[in-house]
Design a protein around this motif. Structure first.
Motif, PDB file in Angstrom:
ATOM      1  N   ASP A  92       1.343  -1.219  -0.034  1.00 21.21           N
ATOM      2  CA  ASP A  92      -0.031  -0.165   0.037  1.00 21.21           C
ATOM      3  C   ASP A  92       0.903   1.067   0.121  1.00 21.21           C
ATOM      4  O   ASP A  92       1.572   1.667   1.531  1.00 21.21           O
ATOM      5  CB  ASP A  92      -1.112   0.439   1.020  1.00 21.21           C
ATOM      6  CG  ASP A  92      -2.071   1.376   1.394  1.00 21.21           C
ATOM      7  OD1 ASP A  92      -1.633   1.847   0.603  1.00 21.21           O
ATOM      8  OD2 ASP A  92      -2.993   1.067   1.975  1.00 21.21           O
ATOM      9  N   PRO A  93       0.944   2.559  -1.212  1.00 19.46           N
ATOM     10  CA  PRO A  93       1.650   2.892  -1.343  1.00 19.46           C
ATOM     11  C   PRO A  93       1.266   4.168   0.183  1.00 19.46           C
ATOM     12  O   PRO A  93       2.341   4.821   1.102  1.00 19.46           O
ATOM     13  CB  PRO A  93       1.365   3.873  -2.710  1.00 19.46           C
ATOM     14  CG  PRO A  93       0.756   2.960  -2.965  1.00 19.46           C
ATOM     15  CD  PRO A  93       0.563   1.561  -2.160  1.00 19.46           C
ATOM     16  N   ILE A 121      17.197   4.967   3.426  1.00 19.62           N
ATOM     17  CA  ILE A 121      16.555   4.517   2.049  1.00 19.62           C
ATOM     18  C   ILE A 121      17.214   3.192   1.969  1.00 19.62           C
ATOM     19  O   ILE A 121      16.655   2.616   0.689  1.00 19.62           O
ATOM     20  CB  ILE A 121      17.981   6.041   0.906  1.00 19.62           C
ATOM     21  CG1 ILE A 121      17.517   6.906   1.551  1.00 19.62           C
ATOM     22  CG2 ILE A 121      18.241   5.318  -0.326  1.00 19.62           C
ATOM     23  CD1 ILE A 121      15.781   7.737   1.204  1.00 19.62           C
ATOM     24  N   SER A 122      18.094   2.386   2.145  1.00 22.39           N
ATOM     25  CA  SER A 122      18.423   0.794   2.119  1.00 22.39           C
ATOM     26  C   SER A 122      17.295   0.481   2.167  1.00 22.39           C
ATOM     27  O   SER A 122      16.920  -0.745   1.527  1.00 22.39           O
ATOM     28  CB  SER A 122      19.491   0.599   2.694  1.00 22.39           C
ATOM     29  OG  SER A 122      20.514   1.427   2.679  1.00 22.39           O
ATOM     30  N   ALA A 123      16.916   0.959   3.378  1.00 19.04           N
ATOM     31  CA  ALA A 123      15.550  -0.424   3.522  1.00 19.04           C
ATOM     32  C   ALA A 123      14.457   0.143   2.629  1.00 19.04           C
ATOM     33  O   ALA A 123      13.866  -1.175   2.648  1.00 19.04           O
ATOM     34  CB  ALA A 123      15.642  -0.272   5.018  1.00 19.04           C
ATOM     35  N   MET A 124      13.950   0.953   2.204  1.00 17.85           N
ATOM     36  CA  MET A 124      12.358   1.471   1.516  1.00 17.85           C
ATOM     37  C   MET A 124      12.813   1.005   0.580  1.00 17.85           C
ATOM     38  O   MET A 124      11.980   0.869  -0.178  1.00 17.85           O
ATOM     39  CB  MET A 124      12.056   2.327   2.338  1.00 17.85           C
ATOM     40  CG  MET A 124      12.119   2.296   3.846  1.00 17.85           C
ATOM     41  SD  MET A 124      11.076   1.031   4.483  1.00 17.85           S
ATOM     42  CE  MET A 124       9.346   1.970   3.406  1.00 17.85           C
ATOM     43  N   TYR A 128       9.851   0.515  -2.711  1.00 17.91           N
ATOM     44  CA  TYR A 128       9.305   2.147  -4.073  1.00 17.91           C
ATOM     45  C   TYR A 128       9.771   1.667  -5.322  1.00 17.91           C
ATOM     46  O   TYR A 128       8.952   1.967  -6.204  1.00 17.91           O
ATOM     47  CB  TYR A 128      10.021   3.051  -3.609  1.00 17.91           C
ATOM     48  CG  TYR A 128       9.535   4.205  -2.190  1.00 17.91           C
ATOM     49  CD1 TYR A 128       9.418   5.033  -2.336  1.00 17.91           C
ATOM     50  CD2 TYR A 128       9.890   3.877  -0.944  1.00 17.91           C
ATOM     51  CE1 TYR A 128       8.632   6.170  -1.612  1.00 17.91           C
ATOM     52  CE2 TYR A 128       9.300   3.936  -0.256  1.00 17.91           C
ATOM     53  CZ  TYR A 128       8.787   6.193  -0.124  1.00 17.91           C
ATOM     54  OH  TYR A 128       8.153   6.122   1.099  1.00 17.91           O
ATOM     55  N   LYS A 129      10.607   1.022  -5.664  1.00 13.71           N
ATOM     56  CA  LYS A 129      10.874   1.035  -7.055  1.00 13.71           C
ATOM     57  C   LYS A 129      10.113   0.058  -7.407  1.00 13.71           C
ATOM     58  O   LYS A 129      10.082  -0.289  -8.239  1.00 13.71           O
ATOM     59  CB  LYS A 129      12.092   0.262  -7.467  1.00 13.71           C
ATOM     60  CG  LYS A 129      13.188   1.675  -6.893  1.00 13.71           C
ATOM     61  CD  LYS A 129      14.920   0.562  -7.278  1.00 13.71           C
ATOM     62  CE  LYS A 129      15.702   2.057  -7.964  1.00 13.71           C
ATOM     63  NZ  LYS A 129      17.284   1.092  -7.316  1.00 13.71           N
ATOM     64  N   VAL A 137       9.529  11.182  -3.456  1.00 13.57           N
ATOM     65  CA  VAL A 137       8.783  11.062  -2.630  1.00 13.57           C
ATOM     66  C   VAL A 137       9.724  10.629  -1.327  1.00 13.57           C
ATOM     67  O   VAL A 137       9.152  11.202  -0.607  1.00 13.57           O
ATOM     68  CB  VAL A 137       7.588   9.996  -2.615  1.00 13.57           C
ATOM     69  CG1 VAL A 137       6.353  10.021  -1.296  1.00 13.57           C
ATOM     70  CG2 VAL A 137       6.135  10.724  -3.954  1.00 13.57           C
ATOM     71  N   LEU A 138      10.293   9.612  -1.568  1.00 12.96           N
ATOM     72  CA  LEU A 138      10.845   8.588  -0.458  1.00 12.96           C
ATOM     73  C   LEU A 138      12.250   9.694   0.219  1.00 12.96           C
ATOM     74  O   LEU A 138      12.153   9.721   1.337  1.00 12.96           O
ATOM     75  CB  LEU A 138      11.991   7.587  -1.482  1.00 12.96           C
ATOM     76  CG  LEU A 138      12.395   6.577  -0.317  1.00 12.96           C
ATOM     77  CD1 LEU A 138      12.118   6.144   0.910  1.00 12.96           C
ATOM     78  CD2 LEU A 138      13.507   6.261  -1.311  1.00 12.96           C
ATOM     79  N   ALA A 139      13.042  10.264  -0.999  1.00 15.05           N
ATOM     80  CA  ALA A 139      13.601  11.761  -0.298  1.00 15.05           C
ATOM     81  C   ALA A 139      13.136  12.414  -0.002  1.00 15.05           C
ATOM     82  O   ALA A 139      13.490  12.865   1.924  1.00 15.05           O
ATOM     83  CB  ALA A 139      14.356  12.372  -1.465  1.00 15.05           C
TER      84      ALA A 139
END
Length: 430
Positions: A92-93, A121-124, A128-129, A137-139
């Motif tokens: 779920d985004p 970032i490494s975990a998520m 996201y990809k 959105v991630l950053a």
């Protein structure tokens, strides 16, 4: 003396902006040179010593706070939280984006922006990809979470504010805790709104279990202490409660907590030395900067430069505008992160504003509280003046300008929300 003071700060800011010398060199040599020009001699030594004495508690606190939370990352205290978030968000985004914000805030308890960005970032990023969520959105959401948590006293900006004003955490940080909590709530709301847009765009996608795994390197596995999880959790909770309750001076709490954590998790001498050495670089950089700042503020205060500069500014500020100074500082704090480095702002600009406020009958601590609501707290993950920002955008694979355009309004609203709450609770006056 006012002219010498403005020249001192002007030269200091110029050297920092142009990167002609390191921050530490600028903090020490610039005030010494202008102090000598002002006719002072050996008495500068006493001024510098006074400044060092003032910042010593802050420097000690910062050293052991970084060591403690870095150690908690080593032993895996936050691993279950990371795994839980990855399990809950699934495909779920909306949940993914909110989970990202929460994860960033939890990991940033150590006050290290680079570590927060690398871990989160490494975990998520794989999720996201997989889901096709915009990497901006991630950053952006990681920036929001880390930014609001950077208000913690060992995060950097608050420590600088305390150093400059000769204050303690109970003077600067504790009064804005409700505002910070409001900021945390807003970050979650903002993340939900951003995530809702992504959910409408992408829908909900089913992910395999393999996509939801949190992995660590073999070297990191050797450092993990899963059997001591309860001990480390209770120790951290006790530390945080003690910090808020101000039961002991903050430096003492962190010294005791770090020693208690180190000797139980790594009882062998060589292992203890290895963990201290592993984090010594970041500790040394911060500690030397804080003590150099003590010399800077010690000379500016001891020579009377700060007081004379403030008096000069008071003469040009209309009486009707003076009482709004804390709110003006708060509102402008986040955008100014794009212009001033934390050292330039907190060591060059803040002392003058604080002394000006004092001359207008305003508690200078209010200026410190106002500044940390945005200046290199909420603003640091957007600023091109901090190296960790480039770690963030590099790992997320986004452009700096695109990142700034995407998240600026949300970050600015975070500062506005915290400012409103700070005014309502009386942490800053209007």
């Amino acid at each position: 003396m006012a002219l010498l003071g403005f020249l001192t700060i002007g030269v200091f800011l110029t050297l920092i902006f142009t990167r002609k010398v390191s921050v530490i060199v600028a903090l020490v040599m610039v005030p010494v040179i202008f102090g000598l020009i002002g006719g002072f001699g050996l008495e500068l030594g006493e001024m510098m010593l006074s400044g060092l004495s003032t910042v010593a508690p802050t420097g000690i606190m910062l050293v052991f706070a970084i060591l403690y939370f870095s150690l908690m990352l080593d032993v895996g205290l936050f691993d279950p939280m990371i795994k839980f978030i990855l399990k809950v968000v699934k495909g779920d985004p909306l949940k993914v984006v909110v989970g990202t914000a929460i994860l960033a805030m939890v990991v940033h308890l150590d006050g290290n922006g680079s570590a927060t960005f690398i871990i989160t970032i490494s975990a998520m990023l794989p999720i996201y990809k997989k889901l096709g969520i915009n990497r901006l959105v991630l950053a952006g959401v990681v920036a929001l979470g880390a930014g609001v948590m950077n208000i913690i006293p060992w995060g950097g900006p608050t420590a600088r504010a305390m150093t400059t004003l000769g204050a303690e955490a109970k003077d600067i940080f504790n009064p804005v805790i409700p505002a910070m909590l409001a900021g945390i709530v807003w970050v979650i709301i903002a993340s939900a709104l951003i995530g809702l847009k992504e959910r409408k765009r992408l829908g909900i996608i089913q992910l395999d279990e393999s996509d939801l795994q949190f992995s660590v390197s073999e070297e990191e596995k050797k450092l993990r202490k899963p059997k001591l999880f309860i001990y480390n959790l209770l120790l951290t909770i006790a530390l945080l409660v003690s910090l808020v309750g101000a039961w002991l001076p903050m430096p003492i709490l962190f010294v005791l907590a770090f020693v208690a954590a180190l000797m139980v998790n790594y009882p062998k001498h060589d292992d203890q030395q290895a963990r201290i050495a592993a984090h010594s670089k970041s500790v040394l950089l911060v500690a030397t900067m804080i003590f150099a700042a003590g010399i800077f503020t010690g000379i500016l205060n001891g020579t009377g430069m700060i007081e004379d500069m403030a008096l000069a500014l008071v003469n040009v500020i209309p009486d009707s505008m003076g009482r709004f100074l804390p709110v003006i500082v708060a509102i402008t704090s986040m955008p100014l992160s794009l212009v001033f480095t934390p050292d330039a702002y907190y060591f060059g600009v803040l002392p003058v504003i604080a002394e000006t406020a004092s001359s207008l009958g305003i508690n200078p601590h209010e200026i410190g509280r106002a500044a940390i609501l945005g200046q290199m707290t909420v603003g640091f993950p957007l600023s091109p003046l901090t190296a960790s920002t480039f770690i963030l955008i590099g790992l997320a694979q986004v452009d700096l300008v695109d990142h700034q355009k995407f998240i600026f309004k949300w970050a600015f609203m975070t500062t506005i929300v915290m400012t409103i709450v700070a005014v309502l609770i009386g942490a800053i006056s209007i």
